[in-house]
Design a protein around this motif. Structure first.
Motif, PDB file in Angstrom:
ATOM      1  N   GLY A 318       1.066  -0.711  -0.149  1.00 19.05           N
ATOM      2  CA  GLY A 318      -0.032  -0.038   0.004  1.00 19.05           C
ATOM      3  C   GLY A 318       0.858   1.313  -0.500  1.00 19.05           C
ATOM      4  O   GLY A 318       2.294   0.646  -0.132  1.00 19.05           O
ATOM      5  N   CYS A 325      -5.055  -0.679   1.996  1.00 20.80           N
ATOM      6  CA  CYS A 325      -4.374  -2.459   1.966  1.00 20.80           C
ATOM      7  C   CYS A 325      -4.923  -2.371  -0.031  1.00 20.80           C
ATOM      8  O   CYS A 325      -5.352  -1.075  -0.658  1.00 20.80           O
ATOM      9  CB  CYS A 325      -5.416  -3.031   1.684  1.00 20.80           C
ATOM     10  N   ARG A 326      -3.988  -2.638  -0.632  1.00 24.29           N
ATOM     11  CA  ARG A 326      -4.083  -3.382  -2.555  1.00 24.29           C
ATOM     12  C   ARG A 326      -4.456  -4.271  -3.064  1.00 24.29           C
ATOM     13  O   ARG A 326      -4.288  -5.550  -2.487  1.00 24.29           O
ATOM     14  CB  ARG A 326      -2.652  -2.727  -3.127  1.00 24.29           C
ATOM     15  N   TRP A 338       5.157  -7.159  -1.008  1.00 24.25           N
ATOM     16  CA  TRP A 338       4.569  -6.433  -0.744  1.00 24.25           C
ATOM     17  C   TRP A 338       5.196  -5.480  -0.214  1.00 24.25           C
ATOM     18  O   TRP A 338       5.586  -4.422   0.788  1.00 24.25           O
ATOM     19  CB  TRP A 338       4.509  -6.683   1.203  1.00 24.25           C
ATOM     20  N   ARG A 347       0.889  -5.578  10.180  1.00 28.24           N
ATOM     21  CA  ARG A 347      -1.042  -5.980  10.365  1.00 28.24           C
ATOM     22  C   ARG A 347      -1.670  -6.751  10.794  1.00 28.24           C
ATOM     23  O   ARG A 347      -2.119  -6.965  11.373  1.00 28.24           O
ATOM     24  CB  ARG A 347      -1.374  -5.403   8.455  1.00 28.24           C
ATOM     25  N   CYS A 354      -4.425  -6.205   5.652  1.00 31.28           N
ATOM     26  CA  CYS A 354      -5.281  -6.513   4.621  1.00 31.28           C
ATOM     27  C   CYS A 354      -5.850  -7.710   3.708  1.00 31.28           C
ATOM     28  O   CYS A 354      -4.921  -8.236   3.900  1.00 31.28           O
ATOM     29  CB  CYS A 354      -4.515  -5.771   3.597  1.00 31.28           C
ATOM     30  N   ASP A 357      -3.147 -10.384   2.867  1.00 25.82           N
ATOM     31  CA  ASP A 357      -2.010 -10.889   4.048  1.00 25.82           C
ATOM     32  C   ASP A 357      -1.653 -12.019   4.228  1.00 25.82           C
ATOM     33  O   ASP A 357      -1.211 -12.944   4.962  1.00 25.82           O
ATOM     34  CB  ASP A 357      -1.683  -9.060   5.071  1.00 25.82           C
TER      35      ASP A 357
END
Length: 374
Positions: A318, A325-326, A338, A347, A354, A357
């Motif tokens: 991100g 979040c992407r 990441w 996270r 996210c 993840d």
């Protein structure tokens, strides 16, 4: 409401895992930024923080406060070529990755993922570039049968070339260790895959290893739709002598966190010194704002062997917006990266993951329960 959103997020990730499962099941048993103020998993582990504070000036201390589960020994097919543990053995696939206290959890997960998804994991040799070689004990505890070597990277080697950046994190010397692979690794190692510490490999890495570079020295996924001009200052583009660097090239952005490098050509043409020359110019004229990426672009952009984008699904960390979040880019996936400000272990530990993840979590060998027991 929050628990509903979290469950929904993980359900989405589970669906995504099904979507990309062909690449995860190819074979039986499937720009990292460092900062002295990194808010990583150390923040959530008092035992590790205690070790870090107690041993800040004790370079002989063993990293006892770090604890990882031992990974299983992967042998995915029966007919892999038998190798020795000598670094020069011709059957080895060479992978280089940095290793430090702040990112060690990510590095261990990256290694674990590459081994689990490789057709012949016993044919992989890892080269760890580290400021603290005492982390070798930790690697051996997690991977007792791993073929690897730890190389000490002296920060003083590059510190004099580093200029201030838009973010202090980009100024950390270990970010520049990839520039010196050709000098640090044995001369018999003529090709290497460089990987950042915030990624996992979900396909057989030998496919990336055997990518043809043609006449090029570096291969990487390119992103030609990115605004290339933004990586350099107006001072650079307004200077005809500097701007002419790209006059006869079609430069595209590429992420230096995943690269295949021909070290034979690198040594022959002296690319380490070429990168250092640009870093010296940067200190005098301020031609870019970022850290280790622009010198690579100046030397190689427009001369990169293109590699399929599936080998660097990057940006999953991100941006600088807290909690951002992407999603994945369209297309198949062989490597999840990441890059960006958010790291999956941070996270996950803070219970604010996210959705993607959850794809990193199965490779995490960190074992905080053993630290609590001590």
């Amino acid at each position: 409401m929050m628990w509903i959103m979290r469950v929904s997020g993980f359900f989405s990730a589970a669906l995504l895992l099904i979507v990309i499962s062909p690449s995860l099941q190819s074979f039986p048993p499937t720009e990292a930024i460092r900062s002295s103020h990194f808010q990583g998993y150390l923040r959530f582990s008092p035992a590790v923080n205690h070790y870090h504070n107690q041993n800040r000036n004790n370079h002989n201390a063993a990293p006892a406060a770090f604890s990882f589960q031992q990974a299983p020994f992967f042998r995915n097919v029966a007919d892999c070529e038998s190798t020795s543990n000598h670094v020069c053995h011709p059957s080895f696939i060479h992978i280089a990755i940095t290793l430090d206290e702040e990112y060690v959890r990510g590095s261990i997960a990256a290694v674990h993922s590459a081994l689990q998804n490789a057709l012949c994991p016993e044919n992989i040799f890892f080269h760890f570039l580290a400021s603290d070689t005492n982390l070798e004990t930790l690697v051996r505890s997690a991977f007792p049968r791993l073929n690897f070597k730890v190389y000490h990277f002296d920060h003083n080697r590059v510190r004099k070339f580093i200029s201030s950046s838009v973010r202090h994190a980009l100024e950390q010397p270990l970010n520049y260790a990839r520039n010196y692979l050709a000098d640090m690794l044995e001369p018999c190692v003529r090709r290497v895959i460089y990987l950042d510490s915030d990624l996992v490999v979900v396909d057989d890495v030998s496919k990336l290893w055997h990518t043809s570079l043609g006449s090029r020295t570096v291969g990487a996924p390119e992103y030609c739709r990115a605004n290339f001009t933004k990586y350099f200052t107006d001072k650079f583009w307004s200077n005809p002598n500097l701007a002419s660097t790209f006059a006869y090239r079609k430069p595209c952005y590429f992420n230096t966190g995943v690269m295949v490098m021909d070290l034979g050509k690198w040594r022959r043409f002296g690319y380490t010194r070429r990168i250092e020359n640009w870093m010296e110019i940067q200190k005098e004229r301020r031609i870019y704002e970022l850290g280790s990426l622009p010198p690579f672009l100046l030397v190689f952009a427009g001369h990169v062997a293109p590699i399929d984008h599936r080998w660097n699904q990057h940006g999953l960390g991100g941006d600088n917006v807290k909690g951002s979040c992407r999603d994945l880019h369209p297309g198949p996936v062989s490597l999840l990266h990441w890059s960006g400000s958010g790291k999956p272990w941070v996270r996950l530990d803070s219970n604010r993951p996210c959705p993607l993840d959850s794809l990193w979590a199965p490779y995490d060998l960190y074992n905080p329960s053993s630290l609590a027991a001590n």
